[in-house]
Design a protein around this motif. Structure first.
Motif, mmCIF file in Angstrom:
data_model
loop_
_atom_site.group_PDB
_atom_site.id
_atom_site.type_symbol
_atom_site.label_atom_id
_atom_site.label_comp_id
_atom_site.label_asym_id
_atom_site.label_seq_id
_atom_site.Cartn_x
_atom_site.Cartn_y
_atom_site.Cartn_z
ATOM 1 N N VAL A 260 87.284 58.769 57.323
ATOM 2 C CA VAL A 260 88.309 59.116 58.312
ATOM 3 C C VAL A 260 87.658 59.148 59.687
ATOM 4 O O VAL A 260 86.445 59.265 59.813
ATOM 5 N N ASP A 261 88.490 59.062 60.729
ATOM 6 C CA ASP A 261 87.969 58.972 62.088
ATOM 7 C C ASP A 261 87.867 60.316 62.793
ATOM 8 O O ASP A 261 87.017 60.502 63.654
ATOM 9 N N GLU A 262 88.756 61.230 62.435
ATOM 10 C CA GLU A 262 88.779 62.497 63.161
ATOM 11 C C GLU A 262 89.378 63.602 62.298
ATOM 12 O O GLU A 262 90.289 63.362 61.490
ATOM 13 N N ILE A 263 88.847 64.817 62.463
ATOM 14 C CA ILE A 263 89.398 65.990 61.783
ATOM 15 C C ILE A 263 90.255 66.764 62.780
ATOM 16 O O ILE A 263 89.811 67.053 63.891
ATOM 17 N N ILE A 264 91.486 67.071 62.392
ATOM 18 C CA ILE A 264 92.367 67.876 63.239
ATOM 19 C C ILE A 264 92.204 69.339 62.836
ATOM 20 O O ILE A 264 92.529 69.721 61.707
ATOM 21 N N LYS A 265 91.694 70.152 63.738
ATOM 22 C CA LYS A 265 91.461 71.565 63.440
ATOM 23 C C LYS A 265 92.787 72.299 63.336
ATOM 24 O O LYS A 265 93.673 72.141 64.176
ATOM 25 N N GLU A 266 92.929 73.108 62.301
ATOM 26 C CA GLU A 266 94.148 73.881 62.083
ATOM 27 C C GLU A 266 94.016 75.279 62.680
ATOM 28 O O GLU A 266 92.899 75.786 62.865
ATOM 29 N N PRO A 267 95.146 75.940 62.970
ATOM 30 C CA PRO A 267 95.095 77.340 63.400
ATOM 31 C C PRO A 267 94.409 78.198 62.334
ATOM 32 O O PRO A 267 94.405 77.835 61.150
ATOM 33 N N LEU A 268 93.819 79.321 62.730
ATOM 34 C CA LEU A 268 93.135 80.200 61.795
ATOM 35 C C LEU A 268 94.072 80.599 60.656
ATOM 36 O O LEU A 268 95.175 81.068 60.886
ATOM 37 N N GLY A 269 93.631 80.348 59.417
ATOM 38 C CA GLY A 269 94.459 80.675 58.261
ATOM 39 C C GLY A 269 95.242 79.505 57.708
ATOM 40 O O GLY A 269 95.899 79.624 56.676
ATOM 41 N N GLY A 270 95.184 78.357 58.396
ATOM 42 C CA GLY A 270 95.865 77.175 57.888
ATOM 43 C C GLY A 270 97.120 76.818 58.663
ATOM 44 O O GLY A 270 97.636 77.613 59.462
ATOM 45 N N ALA A 271 97.621 75.608 58.427
ATOM 46 C CA ALA A 271 98.778 75.088 59.154
ATOM 47 C C ALA A 271 100.012 75.965 59.010
ATOM 48 O O ALA A 271 100.825 76.088 59.932
ATOM 49 N N HIS A 272 100.179 76.604 57.839
ATOM 50 C CA HIS A 272 101.363 77.408 57.578
ATOM 51 C C HIS A 272 101.377 78.728 58.343
ATOM 52 O O HIS A 272 102.409 79.357 58.486
ATOM 53 N N ARG A 273 100.200 79.155 58.828
ATOM 54 C CA ARG A 273 100.101 80.425 59.559
ATOM 55 C C ARG A 273 100.664 80.319 60.971
ATOM 56 O O ARG A 273 101.092 81.309 61.555
ATOM 57 N N ASN A 274 100.611 79.122 61.530
ATOM 58 C CA ASN A 274 101.159 78.897 62.873
ATOM 59 C C ASN A 274 101.690 77.471 62.938
ATOM 60 O O ASN A 274 101.025 76.557 63.430
ATOM 61 N N ARG A 275 102.884 77.293 62.406
ATOM 62 C CA ARG A 275 103.471 75.952 62.299
ATOM 63 C C ARG A 275 103.629 75.279 63.662
ATOM 64 O O ARG A 275 103.304 74.100 63.829
ATOM 65 N N GLU A 276 104.163 76.016 64.626
ATOM 66 C CA GLU A 276 104.443 75.427 65.937
ATOM 67 C C GLU A 276 103.171 74.895 66.587
ATOM 68 O O GLU A 276 103.168 73.803 67.158
ATOM 69 N N LYS A 277 102.099 75.668 66.490
ATOM 70 C CA LYS A 277 100.823 75.236 67.054
ATOM 71 C C LYS A 277 100.308 73.989 66.329
ATOM 72 O O LYS A 277 99.805 73.052 66.955
ATOM 73 N N THR A 278 100.457 73.968 64.999
ATOM 74 C CA THR A 278 100.020 72.806 64.206
ATOM 75 C C THR A 278 100.799 71.559 64.609
ATOM 76 O O THR A 278 100.210 70.485 64.792
ATOM 77 N N PHE A 279 102.117 71.689 64.744
ATOM 78 C CA PHE A 279 102.943 70.545 65.138
ATOM 79 C C PHE A 279 102.516 70.010 66.513
ATOM 80 O O PHE A 279 102.447 68.796 66.727
ATOM 81 N N GLU A 280 102.214 70.912 67.412
ATOM 82 C CA GLU A 280 101.780 70.521 68.756
ATOM 83 C C GLU A 280 100.449 69.770 68.708
ATOM 84 O O GLU A 280 100.278 68.733 69.361
ATOM 85 N N ILE A 281 99.510 70.285 67.906
ATOM 86 C CA ILE A 281 98.188 69.656 67.777
ATOM 87 C C ILE A 281 98.322 68.252 67.190
ATOM 88 O O ILE A 281 97.701 67.299 67.666
ATOM 89 N N VAL A 282 99.153 68.109 66.144
ATOM 90 C CA VAL A 282 99.336 66.809 65.492
ATOM 91 C C VAL A 282 100.020 65.828 66.434
ATOM 92 O O VAL A 282 99.629 64.653 66.520
ATOM 93 N N SER A 283 101.027 66.288 67.154
ATOM 94 C CA SER A 283 101.731 65.436 68.116
ATOM 95 C C SER A 283 100.763 64.912 69.176
ATOM 96 O O SER A 283 100.758 63.710 69.496
ATOM 97 N N ASN A 284 99.918 65.796 69.692
ATOM 98 C CA ASN A 284 98.931 65.387 70.703
ATOM 99 C C ASN A 284 97.931 64.387 70.129
ATOM 100 O O ASN A 284 97.505 63.451 70.823
ATOM 101 N N ALA A 285 97.557 64.586 68.858
ATOM 102 C CA ALA A 285 96.602 63.676 68.205
ATOM 103 C C ALA A 285 97.204 62.280 68.038
ATOM 104 O O ALA A 285 96.507 61.268 68.203
ATOM 105 N N ILE A 286 98.497 62.216 67.720
ATOM 106 C CA ILE A 286 99.184 60.923 67.589
ATOM 107 C C ILE A 286 99.198 60.201 68.934
ATOM 108 O O ILE A 286 98.874 59.007 69.027
#
Length: 317
Positions: A260-286
Motif C-alpha cells: 500500500v502507498d499510505e496509512i490513514i491514521k484513525e482517531p484515538l480508539g478507531g474510526a467508530h469513536r469519531n466518525r465525522e473526523k474519520t470521514f473528513e480525513i478520508v475525504s482529504n486523502a482522496i
C-alpha cells in the motif's frame, strides 16, 4: 457503544466517569476534581491500549460492529450528490457491491465498494459484504462508464472475501474477479483504492487495483483471514492470533512491504469513536491522491500502474 475484550478497562473508566457526573448533577457535591482525575486516567489508558495493539486486535478493530461502512463514508463525503447505480446488465443487482457517482467539491468520482449490514436483516440483505460474480461485473461496468467520461474511480474495500457459494462458482466467480484485475490495470482514468475494514482475498482484489492504495490504520489486507489460515495450518481456529502475526496483514506491515502507498491514521480508539473526523480525513486523502494523479496522461497512468504491480514481490537476495 460496544466494547471488544481488550477495551474493557476503557469501559470501566467511562462508566466511572458517567457515574461521577451523575452524582454531581443530582447532588450539591463538587465532583469536578474527581471527574478530572478519571478523565486523565481514561486518556492515558486509551493511549496505552491503542498504541500497543497486536495484529489480531487490529483484525478485531476492523470488524467492530460500530465501525462505519462503505455507504456511511460515501454519504458523509458526497452528501446529496451521490447517485447510486444498479445492475450488471447481465444477471441482477448485487446488494453486496454498491457503486455510483458522487462529488467532492466540484470534482465527480465514481465510487465503488463492498457494503456490509449493521444488523441481522441488513447483513443478510447485503450478503455480509461478500459479492457474487454479478457484483464484480457491475463494478467493472461502472469503471468502464467512468473511463468513457473521464471520471476518476474510488474503490472502497471492506469484505471477508468473495461469496464462495455453488451458484457464484457456476456463474464464474473466478473469471469475474480475474477480469476485473486485468481491466483495472489498463483503465485510463485514475483509480484510488481505500481499505476501510477487511481486505480479504480475491474478494478485495477484484476492486483493489489502484494507482494509489490507502489503508486505514485499524484494517487488514491479506490473501486469507487469520481464522482460515489457522484452520488450514493447525486444523483449528484456536491459533488465529499466531496466524494474524505470521500473515503480516496490518497496515504497517503492508506499508513496509510496499503493498500500500499510505496509512490513514484513525482517531484515538478507531474510526467508530469519531466518525465525522474519520470521514473528513478520508475525504482529504482522496482529494490529495487525485491531485497527485490528475495531470498524468492515460498512457502514463497505465504504465505507472502496471510497473507498480509488476514490481511487487521482487527482492534482491
Amino acid at each position: 457503544m460496544e466494547y471488544l475484550e481488550f477495551e474493557l478497562p476503557i469501559k470501566e473508566l467511562e462508566d466511572q466517569l458517567l457515574k461521577c457526573k451523575l452524582i454531581g448533577e443530582e447532588s450539591e457535591v463538587d465532583v469536578t476534581e474527581t471527574c478530572s482525575q478519571i478523565e486523565t486516567k481514561l486518556k492515558e489508558t486509551q493511549k496505552e491500549i491503542y498504541k500497543n495493539l497486536t495484529p489480531w486486535q487490529r483484525v478485531q478493530m476492523s470488524r467492530h460492529p460500530n465501525r462505519p461502512y462503505t455507504l456511511d463514508y460515501i454519504k458523509a463525503i458526497c452528501g446529496d450528490s451521490f447517485l447510486e447505480l444498479h445492475g450488471d446488465r447481465g444477471f441482477k443487482d448485487d446488494k453486496a457491491m454498491i457503486g455510483g457517482l458522487g462529488k467532492i467539491g466540484n470534482q465527480s468520482f465514481m465510487f465503488i465498494g463492498q457494503q456490509k449490514g449493521f444488523n441481522t436483516k441488513t447483513r443478510q440483505y447485503r450478503n455480509f459484504g461478500m459479492a457474487n460474480p454479478e457484483g464484480y461485473r457491475k463494478a467493472l461496468r461502472l469503471m468502464k462508464s467512468a473511463e468513457k467520461f473521464g471520471i476518476p474511480v474510488v474503490t472502497i474495500l471492506d469484505t471477508p472475501g468473495a461469496y464462495p457459494g455453488l451458484e457464484a462458482e457456476e456463474r464464474g466467480q473466478g473469471e469475474a474477479i480475474a477480469r476485473n484485475i486485468l481491466e483495472m490495470t489498463r483503465l485510463k482514468v485514475p483509480i484510488i483504492t481505500i481499505i476501510i475494514g477487511e481486505g480479504a482475498s480475491g474478494g478485495a482484489l477484484g476492486i483493489g487495483v489502484g494507482d494509489t492504495v490507502l489503508m486505514l490504520e485499524n484494517t487488514w489486507y491479506s490473501v486469507i483471514s487469520p481464522e482460515s489460515c489457522s484452520s488450514i495450518l493447525w486444523r483449528s481456529w484456536e491459533f488465529k492470533e499466531q496466524a494474524a502475526e505470521a500473515l503480516k496483514l496490518t497496515a504497517s506491515d503492508m506499508k513496509k512491504l510496499k503493498m500500500v502507498d499510505e496509512i490513514i491514521k484513525e482517531p484515538l480508539g478507531g474510526a467508530h469513536r469519531n466518525r465525522e473526523k474519520t470521514f473528513e480525513i478520508v475525504s482529504n486523502a482522496i482529494v490529495k491522491s487525485f491531485e497527485n494523479l490528475k495531470n498524468l496522461s492515460p498512457t502514463e497512468l497505465v504504465k505507472n500502474r502496471m510497473d507498480k504491480y509488476a514490481n511487487m514481490g521482487v527482492f534482491k537476495g
